[in-house]
Each structure stands twice: as C-alpha cells, then as structure tokens.
Design an enzyme around this catalytic site. Structure first.
Site, PDB file in Angstrom:
ATOM      1  N   SER A   1       0.821  -1.208   0.000  1.00  0.00           N
ATOM      2  CA  SER A   1       0.000   0.000   0.000  1.00  0.00           C
ATOM      3  C   SER A   1       0.854   1.257   0.000  1.00  0.00           C
ATOM      4  O   SER A   1       2.032   1.241   0.339  1.00  0.00           O
ATOM      5  CB  SER A   1      -0.916   0.015   1.219  1.00  0.00           C
ATOM      6  OG  SER A   1      -1.563  -1.221   1.376  1.00  0.00           O
TER       7      SER A   1
HETATM    8  N1  SAH Z   1      -0.778  -4.940   4.045  1.00  0.00           N
HETATM    9  C1  SAH Z   1      -0.008  -5.247   2.859  1.00  0.00           C
HETATM   10  C2  SAH Z   1      -0.713  -4.931   1.564  1.00  0.00           C
HETATM   11  C3  SAH Z   1      -1.925  -5.742   1.392  1.00  0.00           C
HETATM   12  S1  SAH Z   1      -2.380  -6.097  -0.276  1.00  0.00           S
HETATM   13  C4  SAH Z   1       1.373  -4.596   2.918  1.00  0.00           C
HETATM   14  O1  SAH Z   1       1.690  -3.903   3.890  1.00  0.00           O
HETATM   15  O2  SAH Z   1       2.162  -4.834   2.004  1.00  0.00           O
HETATM   16  C5  SAH Z   1      -3.742  -7.129   0.115  1.00  0.00           C
HETATM   17  C6  SAH Z   1      -3.386  -8.527   0.518  1.00  0.00           C
HETATM   18  O3  SAH Z   1      -4.578  -9.168   0.934  1.00  0.00           O
HETATM   19  C7  SAH Z   1      -2.824  -9.365  -0.629  1.00  0.00           C
HETATM   20  O4  SAH Z   1      -1.557  -9.835  -0.299  1.00  0.00           O
HETATM   21  C8  SAH Z   1      -3.830 -10.506  -0.776  1.00  0.00           C
HETATM   22  O5  SAH Z   1      -3.239 -11.765  -1.075  1.00  0.00           O
HETATM   23  C9  SAH Z   1      -4.463 -10.518   0.606  1.00  0.00           C
HETATM   24  N2  SAH Z   1      -5.782 -11.144   0.660  1.00  0.00           N
HETATM   25  C10 SAH Z   1      -6.830 -11.006  -0.170  1.00  0.00           C
HETATM   26  N3  SAH Z   1      -7.865 -11.768   0.244  1.00  0.00           N
HETATM   27  C11 SAH Z   1      -7.455 -12.409   1.375  1.00  0.00           C
HETATM   28  C12 SAH Z   1      -8.052 -13.349   2.263  1.00  0.00           C
HETATM   29  N4  SAH Z   1      -9.296 -13.789   2.112  1.00  0.00           N
HETATM   30  N5  SAH Z   1      -7.321 -13.779   3.306  1.00  0.00           N
HETATM   31  C13 SAH Z   1      -6.062 -13.366   3.504  1.00  0.00           C
HETATM   32  N6  SAH Z   1      -5.438 -12.496   2.701  1.00  0.00           N
HETATM   33  C14 SAH Z   1      -6.124 -12.008   1.647  1.00  0.00           C
END
Ligand code: SAH
Length: 213
Positions: A61
């Site tokens: 992000s």
């Molecule tokens: N917080 C992260 C960015 C998140 S991007 C950082 O600091 O880099 C969003 C993430 O959510 C992705 O890696 C994706 O794989 C995850 N995601 C999406 N759906 C999900 C689910 N049901 N359970 C766990 N992770 C999930």
C-alpha cells in the site's frame, strides 16, 4: 546531511501533509525501512508515496494510506492485533512497533513466507504470519483488541467483527474492488457497533479461500 536522512525527512513531511499527525505512528514509520519489503527496481521507489507491485499480483500500500489506517486504529502498547492481508509485511511491521503482538494472515503462502524472512532479517519478533483465508479470522487467538483489513470486502465481515473484543476497533476498506471504496472505522461497544467513514481508498479485493502460490 546524507542522502538517506534527506529522503527520510521528505518521507515524513509527505506523510504529515497527507494527514498522518500521530507522533507514535510517524516514529514507527521512520524506523521501518519500506525498502526491505520490496524487491529489485521497486526498492528505489520505496520512499515515494505510491503503491508498488509485490509478488502474487498484489501491492504494497501507499505509505500515507498505511499511516492513516494505523492512526485510525489507535493501537495501544498492550494490544493484540490481527491484520488481514500480509502482502509484503510492511504494514504488519509498523503495527508490531506499536502493539504487543501482531497476527497477520495472507491467502498466499509465498507472501507470508517472504514476509517472515523480512521480519527475521529486521529482528522483529512479535509477528506471527499465517497462510489462511483471512475472512475467517483467527478464532483460536480471538478476541483481538484491534483488527486491520488491508483488502476490500463488500461489507465488514461479520466473522471478523465477532473476533473483536468489546471496546476494540476495526479499520477496513469496504466496497467493490473496481469502484471507489470507503475506509471505515468500526468500534465495538457494549451495545453494538459504531461506524465511521474516514475517506475513499482503493485496495485489492478480499478473495475467499487460499491462493495457489
Ligand atoms: N498490508 C499489505 C498490503 C496488502 S495487499 C502490505 O503492507 O504490504 C492485500 C493482501 O490481501 C494481498 O496480499 C492478498 O493476497 C491478501 N488477501 C486477499 N484476500 C485475502 C483473504 N481472504 N485472506 C487473507 N489475505 C487475503
């Protein structure tokens, strides 16, 4: 002044200009090197206020959004925090400077494994990274003082709200993935849930089930 210090000063200035004013959050962000969570050419852009690509087609992000979400979560030193969406691990590392323990969940094993390697390299040892479907939360570890969801759901998942303690706070983006989403703060009280809309954001979708990588 060396270049690194100059870049960091600009980074903090930019965060403040975007509304990140909580000094604990700013100090945490000053100390966690975003570059450690990126690979290759993207490392050069670590201190730009932009989202960047990571493995598995996901994104790290934008720093100002990380800051605003962390600020809205109002993390306290004794807190047990759940993050859904480990991604690169950057957000979890910031939470780990403010909380007692952080559990972070991603549906891609590759991301949780890489994030763990980075946490170890940075000597961060109060984060547990788990590969699972985060929409189910972590019932065994609940209740949590704080829950941060970093992928967008259409509505706040009731399973996660159930794992928040009374007095706890959950911050999450809600809305469909290809439209404008709203960043929401939910506070659980004795009598119910208080909802507050913070701003518009854009996150990758919360997808059910565990990924292939
Ligand atoms: N917080 C992260 C960015 C998140 S991007 C950082 O600091 O880099 C969003 C993430 O959510 C992705 O890696 C994706 O794989 C995850 N995601 C999406 N759906 C999900 C689910 N049901 N359970 C766990 N992770 C999930």
């Amino acid at each position: 002044m060396n270049i690194a210090a100059d870049i960091k000063m600009q980074f903090l200035f930019q965060l403040r200009a975007q509304g990140v004013t909580d000094s604990r959050v700013l100090t945490a962000m000053e100390h966690v090197d975003r570059g450690a969570f990126l690979t290759g050419l993207f490392q050069k852009r670590a201190y730009d206020d932009v989202p960047l690509a990571i493995a598995c087609g996901q994104t790290i992000s934008q720093p100002s959004i990380v800051g605003l979400m962390t600020q809205a979560l109002d993390v306290q030193p004794r807190d047990k925090v759940l993050e859904i969406g480990t991604g690169s691990g950057y957000q979890a590392a910031i939470l780990a400077r403010l909380a007692r323990r952080v559990y972070t969940v991603d549906r891609y094993k590759r991301l949780t494994r890489d994030a763990e390697t980075t946490f170890n390299a940075l000597n961060i040892n109060n984060i547990t990274a788990i590969t699972a479907d985060g929409s189910l939360g972590l019932p065994d570890q609940s209740p949590f003082d704080r829950i941060l969801v970093t992928a967008a759901a259409e509505d706040p998942p009731s399973t996660l709200l159930a794992q928040l303690r009374i007095g706890g706070i959950m911050v999450l983006p809600v809305g469909q993935s290809d439209t404008v989403q709203r960043l929401i703060r939910v506070t659980k009280t004795q009598t119910g849930l208080d909802y507050e809309e913070l701003r518009t954001v854009r996150f990758v979708p919360l997808v059910e089930g565990v990924g292939q990588d």
